[in-house]
Write a protein that holds these residues in place. Sequence first.
Motif, PDB file in Angstrom:
ATOM      1  N   VAL A  98     -53.139  31.768 -20.253  1.00 20.29           N
ATOM      2  CA  VAL A  98     -53.028  30.352 -20.593  1.00 20.29           C
ATOM      3  C   VAL A  98     -52.108  29.719 -19.558  1.00 20.29           C
ATOM      4  CG1 VAL A  98     -53.427  30.716 -23.050  1.00 20.29           C
ATOM      5  CG2 VAL A  98     -51.105  30.755 -22.177  1.00 20.29           C
ATOM      6  N   PRO A  99     -52.264  28.436 -19.270  1.00 17.15           N
ATOM      7  CA  PRO A  99     -51.420  27.801 -18.253  1.00 17.15           C
ATOM      8  C   PRO A  99     -49.927  27.957 -18.571  1.00 17.15           C
ATOM      9  CG  PRO A  99     -53.248  26.379 -18.818  1.00 17.15           C
ATOM     10  CD  PRO A  99     -53.276  27.518 -19.794  1.00 17.15           C
ATOM     11  N   SER A 100     -49.206  28.551 -17.626  1.00 16.17           N
ATOM     12  CA  SER A 100     -47.771  28.762 -17.752  1.00 16.17           C
ATOM     13  C   SER A 100     -47.212  29.068 -16.371  1.00 16.17           C
ATOM     14  CB  SER A 100     -47.484  29.938 -18.682  1.00 16.17           C
ATOM     15  OG  SER A 100     -46.111  30.227 -18.697  1.00 16.17           O
ATOM     16  N   GLU A 101     -45.993  28.677 -16.122  1.00 19.63           N
ATOM     17  CA  GLU A 101     -45.345  28.980 -14.845  1.00 19.63           C
ATOM     18  C   GLU A 101     -44.650  30.334 -14.873  1.00 19.63           C
ATOM     19  OE1 GLU A 101     -42.742  25.859 -13.618  1.00 19.63           O
ATOM     20  OE2 GLU A 101     -44.343  24.380 -13.538  1.00 19.63           O
ATOM     21  N   ILE A 102     -44.579  30.961 -16.035  1.00 20.20           N
ATOM     22  CA  ILE A 102     -43.868  32.229 -16.161  1.00 20.20           C
ATOM     23  C   ILE A 102     -44.785  33.286 -16.758  1.00 20.20           C
ATOM     24  CG2 ILE A 102     -41.948  33.413 -17.295  1.00 20.20           C
ATOM     25  CD1 ILE A 102     -40.408  30.792 -17.122  1.00 20.20           C
ATOM     26  N   VAL A 103     -44.734  34.475 -16.164  1.00 16.12           N
ATOM     27  CA  VAL A 103     -45.490  35.617 -16.671  1.00 16.12           C
ATOM     28  C   VAL A 103     -44.529  36.804 -16.726  1.00 16.12           C
ATOM     29  CG1 VAL A 103     -46.339  36.320 -14.397  1.00 16.12           C
ATOM     30  CG2 VAL A 103     -47.632  36.926 -16.409  1.00 16.12           C
ATOM     31  N   THR A 104     -44.709  37.685 -17.700  1.00 14.83           N
ATOM     32  CA  THR A 104     -43.864  38.863 -17.832  1.00 14.83           C
ATOM     33  C   THR A 104     -44.582  40.068 -17.243  1.00 14.83           C
ATOM     34  OG1 THR A 104     -42.855  37.978 -19.833  1.00 14.83           O
ATOM     35  CG2 THR A 104     -42.602  40.338 -19.439  1.00 14.83           C
TER      36      THR A 104
END
Length: 161
Positions: free
Chosen positions: A90-96
């Motif tokens: 999903v659109p997000s600037e952060i990924v883990t």
Amino acid sequence: MRSFVKLVFVLSSVLLLTSFSCSKKKTIGEPYILYEVHGTVYGSYMKENENGVLEQVSVPLKGIKVTSDSSSEAAYTSKSGKFVVYGRSVPSEIVTIAFTDDDGENNHGLFLKSDKKVTLRQIKEGGERNYEGYWIATDVEVTMLKKEDAMESDPDLDKFQ
């Protein structure tokens, strides 16, 4: 009766016109982005030098399993510790991103699992439908602690993470 027919005609016309004026952009499912993360994994452990003094050593780790919270396949680090992991989310600037030592005692010993939140930047705009662009993170560095070193009670342990 004539006014009733006229009213039905007007309402039908309005409904017909509004159905054609709706956006042609129809989305099926949720908006999403595609992304890639490039980086290097290092292992940090304590080693006795020639003078018998313990010193911290940091080396690139080969064979570390690298996954993200939304990647479809795991990546593994190369001999130089490099990795590239791809994902769709999903659109997000952060990924883990998660790093797991699956090869056991090989590669300088067993290292503790590590997670890192990575900030992505957009390099390509989204297009049709619900695709919202291509995102990337580069030069991500992670240092994993050797399990036996982390078990020692060292108050300065946090400086190695």
